[in-house]
Write a protein that holds these residues in place. Sequence first.
Motif, PDB file in Angstrom:
ATOM      1  N   LYS A  79      29.716  51.924  56.476  1.00  0.00           N
ATOM      2  CA  LYS A  79      30.244  50.747  57.147  1.00  0.00           C
ATOM      3  C   LYS A  79      30.492  49.699  56.075  1.00  0.00           C
ATOM      4  N   ILE A  80      31.597  48.976  56.192  1.00  0.00           N
ATOM      5  CA  ILE A  80      31.905  47.877  55.270  1.00  0.00           C
ATOM      6  C   ILE A  80      31.677  46.582  56.037  1.00  0.00           C
ATOM      7  N   ILE A  81      30.748  45.772  55.555  1.00  0.00           N
ATOM      8  CA  ILE A  81      30.452  44.490  56.184  1.00  0.00           C
ATOM      9  C   ILE A  81      31.401  43.471  55.563  1.00  0.00           C
ATOM     10  N   LEU A  82      32.340  42.983  56.367  1.00  0.00           N
ATOM     11  CA  LEU A  82      33.440  42.165  55.871  1.00  0.00           C
ATOM     12  C   LEU A  82      33.300  40.727  56.347  1.00  0.00           C
ATOM     13  N   VAL A  83      33.246  39.791  55.402  1.00  0.00           N
ATOM     14  CA  VAL A  83      33.197  38.359  55.702  1.00  0.00           C
ATOM     15  C   VAL A  83      34.564  37.779  55.377  1.00  0.00           C
ATOM     16  N   MET A  84      35.150  37.069  56.346  1.00  0.00           N
ATOM     17  CA  MET A  84      36.461  36.450  56.128  1.00  0.00           C
ATOM     18  C   MET A  84      36.670  35.316  57.117  1.00  0.00           C
ATOM     19  N   ASP A  85      37.728  34.548  56.912  1.00  0.00           N
ATOM     20  CA  ASP A  85      38.020  33.449  57.825  1.00  0.00           C
ATOM     21  C   ASP A  85      38.816  33.945  59.029  1.00  0.00           C
ATOM     22  N   ASN A  86      39.051  33.042  59.956  1.00  0.00           N
ATOM     23  CA  ASN A  86      39.699  33.378  61.228  1.00  0.00           C
ATOM     24  C   ASN A  86      41.218  33.230  61.202  1.00  0.00           C
ATOM     25  N   LEU A  87      41.858  33.513  60.096  1.00  0.00           N
ATOM     26  CA  LEU A  87      43.307  33.392  60.028  1.00  0.00           C
ATOM     27  C   LEU A  87      43.943  34.284  61.087  1.00  0.00           C
ATOM     28  N   ASN A  88      45.075  33.868  61.612  1.00  0.00           N
ATOM     29  CA  ASN A  88      45.683  34.577  62.743  1.00  0.00           C
ATOM     30  C   ASN A  88      46.007  36.036  62.460  1.00  0.00           C
ATOM     31  N   THR A  89      46.193  36.420  61.204  1.00  0.00           N
ATOM     32  CA  THR A  89      46.493  37.826  60.891  1.00  0.00           C
ATOM     33  C   THR A  89      45.239  38.653  60.634  1.00  0.00           C
ATOM     34  N   HIS A  90      44.089  38.024  60.531  1.00  0.00           N
ATOM     35  CA  HIS A  90      42.839  38.725  60.222  1.00  0.00           C
ATOM     36  C   HIS A  90      42.199  39.290  61.481  1.00  0.00           C
ATOM     37  N   LYS A  91      42.914  40.133  62.172  1.00  0.00           N
ATOM     38  CA  LYS A  91      42.464  40.694  63.445  1.00  0.00           C
ATOM     39  C   LYS A  91      42.738  42.189  63.486  1.00  0.00           C
ATOM     40  N   ALA A  92      41.980  42.881  64.312  1.00  0.00           N
ATOM     41  CA  ALA A  92      42.195  44.324  64.487  1.00  0.00           C
ATOM     42  C   ALA A  92      43.616  44.616  64.961  1.00  0.00           C
ATOM     43  N   ALA A  93      44.188  43.718  65.731  1.00  0.00           N
ATOM     44  CA  ALA A  93      45.553  43.920  66.233  1.00  0.00           C
ATOM     45  C   ALA A  93      46.552  44.114  65.093  1.00  0.00           C
ATOM     46  N   SER A  94      46.296  43.505  63.942  1.00  0.00           N
ATOM     47  CA  SER A  94      47.199  43.670  62.798  1.00  0.00           C
ATOM     48  C   SER A  94      47.217  45.113  62.310  1.00  0.00           C
ATOM     49  N   LYS A 139      36.728  51.204  62.877  1.00  0.00           N
ATOM     50  CA  LYS A 139      35.367  51.726  63.048  1.00  0.00           C
ATOM     51  C   LYS A 139      34.559  51.687  61.756  1.00  0.00           C
ATOM     52  N   ARG A 140      35.223  51.549  60.619  1.00  0.00           N
ATOM     53  CA  ARG A 140      34.524  51.476  59.331  1.00  0.00           C
ATOM     54  C   ARG A 140      34.092  50.052  58.996  1.00  0.00           C
ATOM     55  N   LEU A 141      34.537  49.076  59.805  1.00  0.00           N
ATOM     56  CA  LEU A 141      34.292  47.670  59.500  1.00  0.00           C
ATOM     57  C   LEU A 141      33.279  47.033  60.442  1.00  0.00           C
ATOM     58  N   GLU A 142      32.489  46.127  59.893  1.00  0.00           N
ATOM     59  CA  GLU A 142      31.651  45.222  60.675  1.00  0.00           C
ATOM     60  C   GLU A 142      32.099  43.825  60.231  1.00  0.00           C
ATOM     61  N   SER A 195      39.144  50.002  52.693  1.00  0.00           N
ATOM     62  CA  SER A 195      38.445  51.101  53.343  1.00  0.00           C
ATOM     63  C   SER A 195      38.574  52.424  52.585  1.00  0.00           C
ATOM     64  N   ASP A 196      39.789  52.768  52.229  1.00  0.00           N
ATOM     65  CA  ASP A 196      40.050  54.114  51.718  1.00  0.00           C
ATOM     66  C   ASP A 196      39.994  54.243  50.198  1.00  0.00           C
ATOM     67  N   GLU A 197      40.249  53.159  49.476  1.00  0.00           N
ATOM     68  CA  GLU A 197      40.275  53.233  48.018  1.00  0.00           C
ATOM     69  C   GLU A 197      39.044  52.591  47.372  1.00  0.00           C
ATOM     70  N   MET A 198      38.652  51.418  47.870  1.00  0.00           N
ATOM     71  CA  MET A 198      37.527  50.723  47.243  1.00  0.00           C
ATOM     72  C   MET A 198      36.178  51.289  47.666  1.00  0.00           C
ATOM     73  N   PHE A 199      36.036  51.604  48.951  1.00  0.00           N
ATOM     74  CA  PHE A 199      34.740  52.058  49.470  1.00  0.00           C
ATOM     75  C   PHE A 199      34.899  53.283  50.373  1.00  0.00           C
ATOM     76  N   PRO A 200      35.475  54.367  49.860  1.00  0.00           N
ATOM     77  CA  PRO A 200      35.707  55.540  50.710  1.00  0.00           C
ATOM     78  C   PRO A 200      34.422  56.226  51.181  1.00  0.00           C
ATOM     79  N   GLU A 201      33.335  56.078  50.438  1.00  0.00           N
ATOM     80  CA  GLU A 201      32.079  56.746  50.781  1.00  0.00           C
ATOM     81  C   GLU A 201      31.176  55.901  51.677  1.00  0.00           C
TER      82      GLU A 201
END
Length: 147
Positions: free
Chosen positions: A99-114, A129-132, A90-96
């Motif tokens: 919204k960052i559209i992020l595709v990833m798997d459902n691993l237990n740590t890949h959640k907003a709670a992390s 809020k920067r992620l979709e 969010s802050d280094e790769m795409f600061p400008e």
Amino acid sequence: MEDVLDVYELPYDPMRPVVCMDEKPYQLLGDARKPLPMRPGDDQKIDSEYTRNGTCSIFAFVEPLGGTHHVSVHEHRTALDWALEIKYLSDEMFPEAEKIILVMDNLNTHKAASLYKAFPPAEARRIIKRLEIHYTPKHGSWLDMAE
């Protein structure tokens, strides 16, 4: 599956980059015997026996249409490790980006709670809020281009 495929059909927009994320455990291996050196006309000889020197977790971000990629290595695969990588995204790769559209798997740590485990609530919410987020289906992580 259609959701991820629809994301991949989006036209390139640098303000809304499509980024694929994957992480993989990796064994760190060493040689049990010293390899025999290369000689003219002959390859280096490496024995199949090895020593196990632990493990690590490799995180990869790939933006297929923009040509951007990032790889990092962590000692573990924890919620905190994932959160730190997402903050970097969010802050280094795409600061400008809007919204960052992020595709990833459902691993237990890949959640907003992390993110809430790693950062104060206001900071976690700012990053979220920067992620979709678009998750690959169960048994469909091969749809993730970073994999």
